[in-house]
Write a protein that holds these residues in place. Structure first.
Motif, PDB file in Angstrom:
ATOM      1  N   UNK A   1       0.685  -1.140   0.084  1.00 33.68           N
ATOM      2  CA  UNK A   1       0.045   0.014  -0.138  1.00 33.68           C
ATOM      3  C   UNK A   1       0.806   1.352  -0.061  1.00 33.68           C
ATOM      4  N   UNK A   2       1.780   1.199   0.589  1.00 28.91           N
ATOM      5  CA  UNK A   2       2.920   2.377   0.920  1.00 28.91           C
ATOM      6  C   UNK A   2       3.553   2.602  -0.612  1.00 28.91           C
ATOM      7  N   UNK A   3       4.147   1.656  -1.013  1.00 29.52           N
ATOM      8  CA  UNK A   3       4.727   1.625  -2.489  1.00 29.52           C
ATOM      9  C   UNK A   3       3.740   2.020  -3.306  1.00 29.52           C
ATOM     10  N   UNK A   4       2.671   1.429  -3.447  1.00 29.93           N
ATOM     11  CA  UNK A   4       1.547   1.846  -4.435  1.00 29.93           C
ATOM     12  C   UNK A   4       1.215   3.246  -4.362  1.00 29.93           C
ATOM     13  N   UNK A   6       3.036   5.757  -3.143  1.00 33.70           N
ATOM     14  CA  UNK A   6       4.111   6.483  -3.353  1.00 33.70           C
ATOM     15  C   UNK A   6       4.487   6.649  -4.972  1.00 33.70           C
ATOM     16  N   UNK A   7       4.045   5.617  -5.674  1.00 33.57           N
ATOM     17  CA  UNK A   7       4.174   5.548  -6.908  1.00 33.57           C
ATOM     18  C   UNK A   7       3.091   6.380  -7.507  1.00 33.57           C
ATOM     19  N   UNK A   8       1.820   6.344  -7.134  1.00 31.95           N
ATOM     20  CA  UNK A   8       0.803   7.120  -7.580  1.00 31.95           C
ATOM     21  C   UNK A   8       0.972   8.583  -7.371  1.00 31.95           C
ATOM     22  N   UNK A   9       1.466   9.036  -6.180  1.00 32.97           N
ATOM     23  CA  UNK A   9       1.618  10.391  -5.952  1.00 32.97           C
ATOM     24  C   UNK A   9       2.686  10.851  -6.794  1.00 32.97           C
ATOM     25  N   UNK A  10       3.746  10.012  -7.082  1.00 30.90           N
ATOM     26  CA  UNK A  10       4.764  10.548  -8.038  1.00 30.90           C
ATOM     27  C   UNK A  10       4.279  10.855  -9.141  1.00 30.90           C
ATOM     28  N   UNK A  11       3.649  10.127  -9.743  1.00 30.35           N
ATOM     29  CA  UNK A  11       2.930  10.124 -11.170  1.00 30.35           C
ATOM     30  C   UNK A  11       1.926  11.438 -11.161  1.00 30.35           C
ATOM     31  N   UNK A  12       1.609  11.844  -9.926  1.00 28.47           N
ATOM     32  CA  UNK A  12       1.077  13.086 -10.092  1.00 28.47           C
ATOM     33  C   UNK A  12       1.721  14.268  -9.938  1.00 28.47           C
ATOM     34  N   UNK A  13       3.047  14.219  -9.527  1.00 27.76           N
ATOM     35  CA  UNK A  13       3.895  15.047  -9.475  1.00 27.76           C
ATOM     36  C   UNK A  13       4.504  15.367  -8.267  1.00 27.76           C
ATOM     37  N   UNK A  14       4.151  14.427  -7.297  1.00 28.35           N
ATOM     38  CA  UNK A  14       4.812  14.906  -5.846  1.00 28.35           C
ATOM     39  C   UNK A  14       6.075  14.197  -5.694  1.00 28.35           C
ATOM     40  N   UNK A  15       6.726  14.723  -4.860  1.00 27.01           N
ATOM     41  CA  UNK A  15       8.060  14.142  -4.316  1.00 27.01           C
ATOM     42  C   UNK A  15       7.868  13.293  -3.245  1.00 27.01           C
ATOM     43  N   UNK A  16       8.095  12.120  -3.086  1.00 33.02           N
ATOM     44  CA  UNK A  16       7.764  10.967  -2.248  1.00 33.02           C
ATOM     45  C   UNK A  16       9.046  10.118  -1.856  1.00 33.02           C
ATOM     46  N   UNK A  17       9.033   9.668  -0.618  1.00 32.69           N
ATOM     47  CA  UNK A  17       9.839   8.799  -0.104  1.00 32.69           C
ATOM     48  C   UNK A  17       9.233   7.890   0.834  1.00 32.69           C
TER      49      UNK A  17
END
Length: 246
Positions: A1-4, A6-17
């Motif tokens: 759930x965390x990785x999914x 993170x990848x979704x928010x990154x595709x939306x343009x957010x910086x995620x760790x």
């Protein structure tokens, strides 16, 4: 759930760790993004930083190395499906009885796509992460929390590129020889109580050393004990250095 997420928010343009108490666990290498998970805490968060906690029924479940940083975070979103969640976030998206936190993350990302008029936020890699979470938390769609909606979400994730066959094989059907030997010994020593309703499984440090196994190799034993006919509740006791985990 965390990785999914993170990848979704990154595709939306957010910086995620993504941070986790244990960091990257090799057995989860099939999950996209897992190799980038950072072990332990993140230092000082800025006022503009947002902390999202996935799949933790209480803040203590994040682990010792992250708890102090979590308490001091400026804004926390709590996404979870466990019963009796302690609602520890500033914002809580908790749906008790949902199949998994991954199903809830799908709802968030699908809603984001709909709002933005996009279809590229839930990529094939994101879909694989969320499918892995759903398969894991539903016992491969066996548990009572599996609903008609769960199957609909899984259907949509397959359409996005998720491969349940690959995920199931890598996560559950591929075991190392030390793991199999550890599990065989633990299950052979299983004890039943209350006329076979309650099962106990014990894994000690000496057993781990004997077989060259890791404590994570024991994680499936609680579920395996519960699969015994007549067992309604199972408990797994794991000796982890100077403490016991139950």
């Amino acid at each position: 759930s965390s990785c999914g997420l993170a990848l979704g928010l990154a595709a939306f343009g957010k910086q995620v760790v993504v941070h986790n108490e244990n960091g990257f666990i090799p057995r989860y290498k099939v999950i996209p993004g897992a190799e980038s998970v950072v072990q332990g805490g993140w230092g000082t968060l800025q006022a503009t930083d947002l902390l999202i906690v996935c799949d933790c029924g209480a803040k203590e479940r994040v682990g010792d190395s992250l708890l102090e940083a979590l308490v001091s975070a400026p804004c926390v979103i709590n996404i979870d499906h466990h019963n009796a969640n302690s609602q520890f976030g500033h914002v809580n998206y908790v749906v008790e009885g949902a199949s998994s936190t991954s199903e809830l993350v799908y709802d968030i990302l699908a809603g984001l796509e709909q709002r933005e008029g996009r279809k590229d936020i839930i990529t094939a890699n994101t879909a694989a992460c969320l499918m892995a979470g759903i398969i894991g938390d539903t016992g491969s769609f066996r548990y009572a929390s599996t609903s008609a909606k769960t199957f609909l979400v899984a259907h949509n994730l397959v359409l996005r590129g998720a491969r349940p066959d690959v995920l199931t094989q890598e996560l559950f059907a591929t075991q190392s020889l030390p793991a199999m030997k550890l599990q065989a010994e633990a299950m052979s020593n299983l004890v039943l109580h209350n006329n076979g309703v309650f099962a106990e499984v014990v894994v000690t440090q000496s057993m781990l050393q004997k077989h060259g196994a890791d404590l994570l190799d024991a994680d499936s034993l609680a579920e395996r004990a519960r699969d015994i006919e007549g067992v309604r509740v199972s408990a797994l006791y794991k000796e982890d250095k100077d403490i016991w985990r139950v």
